[in-house]
Design a protein around this motif. Structure first.
Motif, PDB file in Angstrom:
ATOM      1  N   TYR A   1      36.280  13.821 -14.905  1.00 18.97           N
ATOM      2  CA  TYR A   1      37.395  13.000 -15.364  1.00 18.97           C
ATOM      3  C   TYR A   1      38.555  13.927 -15.716  1.00 18.97           C
ATOM      4  O   TYR A   1      38.331  15.047 -16.161  1.00 18.97           O
ATOM      5  N   SER A   2      39.766  13.435 -15.602  1.00 19.89           N
ATOM      6  CA  SER A   2      40.899  14.212 -16.101  1.00 19.89           C
ATOM      7  C   SER A   2      40.813  14.227 -17.621  1.00 19.89           C
ATOM      8  O   SER A   2      40.182  13.349 -18.236  1.00 19.89           O
ATOM      9  N   ILE A   3      41.448  15.205 -18.253  1.00 20.60           N
ATOM     10  CA  ILE A   3      41.442  15.293 -19.722  1.00 20.60           C
ATOM     11  C   ILE A   3      42.055  14.021 -20.317  1.00 20.60           C
ATOM     12  O   ILE A   3      41.536  13.468 -21.290  1.00 20.60           O
ATOM     13  N   GLU A   4      43.143  13.560 -19.718  1.00 20.32           N
ATOM     14  CA  GLU A   4      43.811  12.360 -20.229  1.00 20.32           C
ATOM     15  C   GLU A   4      42.883  11.142 -20.185  1.00 20.32           C
ATOM     16  O   GLU A   4      42.814  10.360 -21.129  1.00 20.32           O
TER      17      GLU A   4
ATOM     18  N   GLN B   1      23.489  11.549  -7.056  1.00 17.86           N
ATOM     19  CA  GLN B   1      24.141  10.246  -7.092  1.00 17.86           C
ATOM     20  C   GLN B   1      23.582   9.407  -8.237  1.00 17.86           C
ATOM     21  O   GLN B   1      24.328   8.774  -8.977  1.00 17.86           O
ATOM     22  N   THR B   2      22.276   9.434  -8.412  1.00 16.33           N
ATOM     23  CA  THR B   2      21.644   8.690  -9.501  1.00 16.33           C
ATOM     24  C   THR B   2      22.095   9.237 -10.856  1.00 16.33           C
ATOM     25  O   THR B   2      22.407   8.469 -11.765  1.00 16.33           O
ATOM     26  N   GLU B   3      22.148  10.554 -10.986  1.00 20.04           N
ATOM     27  CA  GLU B   3      22.570  11.166 -12.245  1.00 20.04           C
ATOM     28  C   GLU B   3      24.033  10.850 -12.548  1.00 20.04           C
ATOM     29  O   GLU B   3      24.398  10.573 -13.684  1.00 20.04           O
ATOM     30  N   ARG B   4      24.895  10.876 -11.528  1.00 21.22           N
ATOM     31  CA  ARG B   4      26.308  10.516 -11.719  1.00 21.22           C
ATOM     32  C   ARG B   4      26.437   9.085 -12.208  1.00 21.22           C
ATOM     33  O   ARG B   4      27.172   8.791 -13.143  1.00 21.22           O
ATOM     34  N   PHE B   5      25.712   8.175 -11.568  1.00 24.15           N
ATOM     35  CA  PHE B   5      25.760   6.767 -11.950  1.00 24.15           C
ATOM     36  C   PHE B   5      25.330   6.579 -13.400  1.00 24.15           C
ATOM     37  O   PHE B   5      25.991   5.903 -14.181  1.00 24.15           O
ATOM     38  N   GLU B   6      24.206   7.208 -13.769  1.00 17.42           N
ATOM     39  CA  GLU B   6      23.666   7.059 -15.123  1.00 17.42           C
ATOM     40  C   GLU B   6      24.609   7.667 -16.164  1.00 17.42           C
ATOM     41  O   GLU B   6      24.839   7.088 -17.225  1.00 17.42           O
ATOM     42  N   THR B   7      25.174   8.832 -15.873  1.00 24.16           N
ATOM     43  CA  THR B   7      26.098   9.479 -16.815  1.00 24.16           C
ATOM     44  C   THR B   7      27.356   8.645 -16.973  1.00 24.16           C
ATOM     45  O   THR B   7      27.853   8.445 -18.098  1.00 24.16           O
ATOM     46  N   HIS B   8      27.878   8.146 -15.876  1.00 25.32           N
ATOM     47  CA  HIS B   8      29.081   7.301 -15.935  1.00 25.32           C
ATOM     48  C   HIS B   8      28.807   6.039 -16.756  1.00 25.32           C
ATOM     49  O   HIS B   8      29.630   5.625 -17.579  1.00 25.32           O
ATOM     50  N   ARG B   9      27.650   5.442 -16.560  1.00 20.62           N
ATOM     51  CA  ARG B   9      27.270   4.248 -17.332  1.00 20.62           C
ATOM     52  C   ARG B   9      27.225   4.567 -18.825  1.00 20.62           C
ATOM     53  O   ARG B   9      27.738   3.811 -19.653  1.00 20.62           O
ATOM     54  N   GLN B  10      26.631   5.720 -19.172  1.00 30.19           N
ATOM     55  CA  GLN B  10      26.549   6.101 -20.585  1.00 30.19           C
ATOM     56  C   GLN B  10      27.943   6.299 -21.187  1.00 30.19           C
ATOM     57  O   GLN B  10      28.183   5.910 -22.338  1.00 30.19           O
ATOM     58  N   ILE B  11      28.844   6.899 -20.421  1.00 32.06           N
ATOM     59  CA  ILE B  11      30.206   7.110 -20.908  1.00 32.06           C
ATOM     60  C   ILE B  11      30.864   5.764 -21.208  1.00 32.06           C
ATOM     61  O   ILE B  11      31.445   5.570 -22.278  1.00 32.06           O
TER      62      ILE B  11
ATOM     63  N   LYS C   1      28.653  14.002 -28.134  1.00 33.41           N
ATOM     64  CA  LYS C   1      27.850  13.406 -27.064  1.00 33.41           C
ATOM     65  C   LYS C   1      28.747  13.061 -25.881  1.00 33.41           C
ATOM     66  O   LYS C   1      28.415  13.353 -24.722  1.00 33.41           O
ATOM     67  N   MET C   2      29.904  12.463 -26.166  1.00 36.40           N
ATOM     68  CA  MET C   2      30.806  12.075 -25.089  1.00 36.40           C
ATOM     69  C   MET C   2      31.354  13.301 -24.353  1.00 36.40           C
ATOM     70  O   MET C   2      31.453  13.302 -23.118  1.00 36.40           O
ATOM     71  N   ILE C   3      31.697  14.339 -25.090  1.00 36.92           N
ATOM     72  CA  ILE C   3      32.179  15.573 -24.450  1.00 36.92           C
ATOM     73  C   ILE C   3      31.094  16.131 -23.534  1.00 36.92           C
ATOM     74  O   ILE C   3      31.363  16.555 -22.404  1.00 36.92           O
ATOM     75  N   GLY C   4      29.846  16.103 -23.985  1.00 40.26           N
ATOM     76  CA  GLY C   4      28.731  16.557 -23.159  1.00 40.26           C
ATOM     77  C   GLY C   4      28.584  15.723 -21.890  1.00 40.26           C
ATOM     78  O   GLY C   4      28.318  16.263 -20.808  1.00 40.26           O
ATOM     79  N   LEU C   5      28.780  14.415 -21.998  1.00 38.30           N
ATOM     80  CA  LEU C   5      28.712  13.549 -20.821  1.00 38.30           C
ATOM     81  C   LEU C   5      29.835  13.873 -19.837  1.00 38.30           C
ATOM     82  O   LEU C   5      29.619  13.915 -18.622  1.00 38.30           O
ATOM     83  N   PHE C   6      31.046  14.114 -20.352  1.00 33.67           N
ATOM     84  CA  PHE C   6      32.160  14.476 -19.473  1.00 33.67           C
ATOM     85  C   PHE C   6      31.894  15.822 -18.789  1.00 33.67           C
ATOM     86  O   PHE C   6      32.201  15.991 -17.606  1.00 33.67           O
ATOM     87  N   GLU C   7      31.321  16.755 -19.510  1.00 29.93           N
ATOM     88  CA  GLU C   7      30.980  18.051 -18.911  1.00 29.93           C
ATOM     89  C   GLU C   7      29.916  17.894 -17.833  1.00 29.93           C
ATOM     90  O   GLU C   7      29.956  18.561 -16.794  1.00 29.93           O
ATOM     91  N   ASN C   8      28.971  16.988 -18.060  1.00 30.40           N
ATOM     92  CA  ASN C   8      27.940  16.725 -17.053  1.00 30.40           C
ATOM     93  C   ASN C   8      28.568  16.137 -15.787  1.00 30.40           C
ATOM     94  O   ASN C   8      28.192  16.515 -14.673  1.00 30.40           O
ATOM     95  N   MET C   9      29.518  15.233 -15.943  1.00 26.83           N
ATOM     96  CA  MET C   9      30.195  14.661 -14.777  1.00 26.83           C
ATOM     97  C   MET C   9      30.950  15.750 -14.010  1.00 26.83           C
ATOM     98  O   MET C   9      30.967  15.744 -12.781  1.00 26.83           O
ATOM     99  N   GLU C  10      31.557  16.678 -14.729  1.00 23.93           N
ATOM    100  CA  GLU C  10      32.256  17.794 -14.085  1.00 23.93           C
ATOM    101  C   GLU C  10      31.272  18.634 -13.270  1.00 23.93           C
ATOM    102  O   GLU C  10      31.551  19.016 -12.136  1.00 23.93           O
ATOM    103  N   ARG C  11      30.111  18.893 -13.840  1.00 22.12           N
ATOM    104  CA  ARG C  11      29.069  19.661 -13.154  1.00 22.12           C
ATOM    105  C   ARG C  11      28.604  18.948 -11.882  1.00 22.12           C
ATOM    106  O   ARG C  11      28.253  19.574 -10.891  1.00 22.12           O
ATOM    107  N   LEU C  12      28.670  17.622 -11.893  1.00 27.29           N
ATOM    108  CA  LEU C  12      28.251  16.820 -10.742  1.00 27.29           C
ATOM    109  C   LEU C  12      29.404  16.571  -9.767  1.00 27.29           C
ATOM    110  O   LEU C  12      29.304  15.723  -8.886  1.00 27.29           O
TER     111      LEU C  12
END
Length: 126
Positions: A85-88, A43-53, A70-81
């Protein structure tokens, strides 16, 4: 709470199994405690990644490549968690993060209703 494991937040861990606390109960407590710990970390990692995005902004004069990668990496991290996000939506967020110098690109992209992957968008911006 859904998995009925919140008791580990309130109860003390037993020192050793006694008549009231069997080894199975102790094991159940330890498993639930571990699961809650990982749930809290995720939950903490999701919050932090979302904030960075949401806070990512390309400044004038900065290179587009590291920013988009960097942004693509953040989106991939959110997917892993399991909070992907949708591609759109990811593309909309990336386009929104670009400075005014990319306004013509954004207008053309949206007017042509392009359906691209994040990698294709990266290639177009590069």
């Amino acid at each position: 709470m859904q998995e009925k494991k919140e008791y580990v937040l309130d109860e003390e861990i037993p020192d050793a199994p006694s008549e009231e606390v069997t080894q199975a109960a102790l094991n159940r407590w330890q498993t639930a405690n571990r699961d809650n710990m990982f749930l809290e970390q995720a939950q903490t990692e999701r919050f932090e990644t979302h904030r960075q995005i949401l806070e990512s902004k390309l400044k004038k004069g900065e290179s587009i490549s590291p920013h988009v990668l960097k942004m693509i990496g953040l989106f991939e991290n959110m997917e892993r968690l399991d909070a992907g996000y949708s591609i759109e939506m990811a593309i909309d967020i990336i386009l929104h993060s670009l400075h005014k110098g990319y306004d013509q690109f954004k207008m053309n992209y949206n007017m042509l209703s392009m359906e691209k992957t994040l990698t294709e968008l990266y290639g177009m911006l590069k």
